[in-house]
Write a protein that holds these residues in place. Structure first.
Motif, PDB file in Angstrom:
ATOM      1  N   PRO A  69       4.829   4.495  -3.915  1.00 27.80           N
ATOM      2  CA  PRO A  69       3.733   3.474  -3.520  1.00 27.80           C
ATOM      3  C   PRO A  69       2.364   4.251  -3.166  1.00 27.80           C
ATOM      4  O   PRO A  69       2.216   5.061  -2.494  1.00 27.80           O
ATOM      5  CB  PRO A  69       4.369   2.539  -2.551  1.00 27.80           C
ATOM      6  N   ILE A  70       1.349   3.539  -3.629  1.00 29.52           N
ATOM      7  CA  ILE A  70      -0.096   3.889  -3.432  1.00 29.52           C
ATOM      8  C   ILE A  70      -0.495   3.182  -2.114  1.00 29.52           C
ATOM      9  O   ILE A  70      -0.839   1.771  -2.427  1.00 29.52           O
ATOM     10  CB  ILE A  70      -0.809   3.806  -4.496  1.00 29.52           C
ATOM     11  N   ALA A  73      -3.290   0.640  -2.853  1.00 31.07           N
ATOM     12  CA  ALA A  73      -2.920  -0.480  -3.891  1.00 31.07           C
ATOM     13  C   ALA A  73      -2.232  -1.154  -2.956  1.00 31.07           C
ATOM     14  O   ALA A  73      -2.333  -2.751  -3.427  1.00 31.07           O
ATOM     15  CB  ALA A  73      -2.397   0.373  -4.880  1.00 31.07           C
ATOM     16  N   LEU A 122       5.129   2.504 -13.936  1.00 28.94           N
ATOM     17  CA  LEU A 122       4.252   2.891 -12.980  1.00 28.94           C
ATOM     18  C   LEU A 122       3.391   1.927 -11.952  1.00 28.94           C
ATOM     19  O   LEU A 122       3.190   2.276 -10.691  1.00 28.94           O
ATOM     20  CB  LEU A 122       3.356   3.776 -13.720  1.00 28.94           C
ATOM     21  N   ILE A 123       3.019   0.956 -12.536  1.00 25.31           N
ATOM     22  CA  ILE A 123       2.076   0.049 -11.799  1.00 25.31           C
ATOM     23  C   ILE A 123       3.055  -0.579 -10.833  1.00 25.31           C
ATOM     24  O   ILE A 123       2.659  -0.797  -9.626  1.00 25.31           O
ATOM     25  CB  ILE A 123       1.797  -1.178 -12.910  1.00 25.31           C
ATOM     26  N   ASP A 125       5.659   0.745  -9.269  1.00 25.94           N
ATOM     27  CA  ASP A 125       6.079   1.786  -8.240  1.00 25.94           C
ATOM     28  C   ASP A 125       4.716   1.740  -7.540  1.00 25.94           C
ATOM     29  O   ASP A 125       4.803   1.760  -6.230  1.00 25.94           O
ATOM     30  CB  ASP A 125       5.987   3.103  -8.808  1.00 25.94           C
ATOM     31  N   GLY A 126       3.542   1.858  -7.999  1.00 28.39           N
ATOM     32  CA  GLY A 126       2.138   2.090  -7.152  1.00 28.39           C
ATOM     33  C   GLY A 126       2.074   0.840  -6.360  1.00 28.39           C
ATOM     34  O   GLY A 126       1.340   0.921  -5.226  1.00 28.39           O
ATOM     35  N   LEU A 127       2.565  -0.457  -6.879  1.00 23.93           N
ATOM     36  CA  LEU A 127       2.300  -1.510  -5.912  1.00 23.93           C
ATOM     37  C   LEU A 127       3.420  -1.814  -4.655  1.00 23.93           C
ATOM     38  O   LEU A 127       3.366  -2.693  -3.875  1.00 23.93           O
ATOM     39  CB  LEU A 127       2.425  -2.763  -6.618  1.00 23.93           C
ATOM     40  N   ILE A 298      -3.922  -3.814  -9.418  1.00 20.93           N
ATOM     41  CA  ILE A 298      -3.349  -3.021 -10.480  1.00 20.93           C
ATOM     42  C   ILE A 298      -4.291  -2.222 -10.903  1.00 20.93           C
ATOM     43  O   ILE A 298      -4.118  -0.970 -11.329  1.00 20.93           O
ATOM     44  CB  ILE A 298      -3.015  -4.046 -11.711  1.00 20.93           C
ATOM     45  N   VAL A 301      -3.813   1.228  -9.171  1.00 19.43           N
ATOM     46  CA  VAL A 301      -2.711   2.019  -9.620  1.00 19.43           C
ATOM     47  C   VAL A 301      -3.305   2.745 -10.887  1.00 19.43           C
ATOM     48  O   VAL A 301      -2.738   3.840 -10.960  1.00 19.43           O
ATOM     49  CB  VAL A 301      -1.653   1.127  -9.669  1.00 19.43           C
ATOM     50  N   TYR A 304      -5.431   5.638 -10.513  1.00 19.75           N
ATOM     51  CA  TYR A 304      -4.472   6.603  -9.716  1.00 19.75           C
ATOM     52  C   TYR A 304      -3.874   7.507 -10.492  1.00 19.75           C
ATOM     53  O   TYR A 304      -3.958   8.805 -10.882  1.00 19.75           O
ATOM     54  CB  TYR A 304      -3.575   6.296  -8.683  1.00 19.75           C
ATOM     55  N   ILE A 305      -2.941   6.854 -11.677  1.00 14.07           N
ATOM     56  CA  ILE A 305      -2.289   7.425 -12.389  1.00 14.07           C
ATOM     57  C   ILE A 305      -3.353   8.311 -13.493  1.00 14.07           C
ATOM     58  O   ILE A 305      -2.882   9.374 -14.200  1.00 14.07           O
ATOM     59  CB  ILE A 305      -1.304   6.759 -13.088  1.00 14.07           C
TER      60      ILE A 305
END
Length: 338
Positions: A69-70, A73, A122-123, A125-127, A298, A301, A304-305
């Motif tokens: 997680p970011i 985000a 990935l989205i 995960d980041g959230l 979103i 994220v 970030y990636i």
């Protein structure tokens, strides 16, 4: 230019069944991401013995890039007031269309694979959410997202001004068309009208690429050059056979299909790309209901990636490097209204 890949670049090699390449034929000539994918049945191409650089089984999902997680985000998501449809999950409308964008695994016909599910993972995960993919018919995602049945749609959707009336968008790929030629062709570049002069080019009827190609033919005529000839097939399987046999010189269609086919069989290569909205700029985006606050987290994220390499890894997994963007834009200018 996309070139045939090697086992070193794609470590999971598998035999590709004839039905798999036939999937490529479904709608790719007849559709751009601004319209529904086609429904026409595909002819089968015998690809027995061809090694695919892609793992098309459910095991492919285990190799997806993942992130933690970011914090930025997650904080933005909390501040937005957005509430997921199902607590702790990001419910994503996908379409099981065609490799390499989104399709069902060949061994279980249930697991969604492709570039779009990889990005969606990935989205989520980041959230800080669990990825919950849903296989949705193209015609059903707009009402589903607008009504709150799905949190987002990630299904090769192009940003348009008309869609922005009801949805917010965060971009993650360019909408790209490309020209492919036979691997042994002497043609090494097609980027403007004069490059198609005198060529037989396969194109889908009623598509934006057809409009572009026909306008290029007209330009050639005005300039005193042989215009070129548009050739129409009902599916890309037949078109691929025509290209391999030399009956046509090039295929003009969505880049994802051309790039994937080149990587799978090595019998063709991409020699030129241009934006799918030409002369406008078209972008592919994650879509969510208008004003629900989800697009901005979103985009955080996605940025970030892009910066940290997972985005490039996804595109390389599916031979889509030519469609990369350098940042995610929230609600950029979309294709004009009809």
């Amino acid at each position: 230019m996309i070139t045939p890949t090697t086992s070193a670049r794609f470590p999971r090699l598998g035999r590709i069944a004839s039905a798999t390449l036939a999937v490529l034929a479904i709608g790719s000539l007849a559709a751009c991401s601004t319209a529904a994918p086609g429904d026409a049945a595909a002819n089968t191409v015998d690809t027995a013995g061809i090694e695919s650089p892609f793992d098309l089984t459910a095991a492919n999902a285990d190799g997806r890039p993942r992130i933690d997680p970011i914090p930025e985000a997650v904080a933005a998501l909390e501040a937005s007031g957005f509430t997921p449809i199902e607590a702790g999950k990001l419910t994503v409308a996908h379409g099981a269309f065609t490799p390499p964008i989104s399709f069902l695994a060949e061994d279980d016909n249930q697991t969604l694979l492709g570039a779009d599910p990889d990005i969606a993972q990935l989205i989520a995960d980041g959230l800080g959410l669990e990825f919950s993919p849903q296989n949705v018919a193209w015609a059903d995602w707009p009402l589903g997202v607008e009504s709150g049945k799905y949190d987002v749609v990630i299904a090769n959707v192009t940003v348009t001004e008309e869609r922005k009336d009801l949805f917010d968008f965060a971009t993650y790929r360019d909408d790209v068309l490309s020209f492919a030629v036979a691997a042994d062709s002497e043609i090494d570049s097609i980027t403007e009208a004069k490059d198609v002069s005198g060529l037989k080019v396969v194109v889908g009827s009623g598509t934006n690429q057809e409009k572009i190609l026909l306008s290029w033919f007209e330009e050639n005529e005005k300039n005193g050059l042989p215009p070129g000839e548009a050739v129409y097939y009902e599916d890309t399987a037949a078109a691929a056979l025509a290209l391999a046999s030399g009956r046509v010189d090039a295929i003009f269609q969505p880049n994802s299909t051309n790039a994937y086919a080149a990587a799978v069989d090595g019998q063709s290569t991409v020699v030129g790309t241009l934006n799918g909205g030409f002369p406008e700029n078209a972008q592919i985006a994650v879509g969510t209901a208008k004003g629900n606050g989800l697009a901005e987290p979103i985009a955080i994220v996605l940025d970030y990636i892009i910066e940290n390499g997972q985005y490039a890894e996804v595109l390389e997994r599916w031979a889509l490097q030519d469609e990369a963007v350098t940042e995610s834009l929230v609600n950029p200018p979309g294709l004009p209204r009809p």
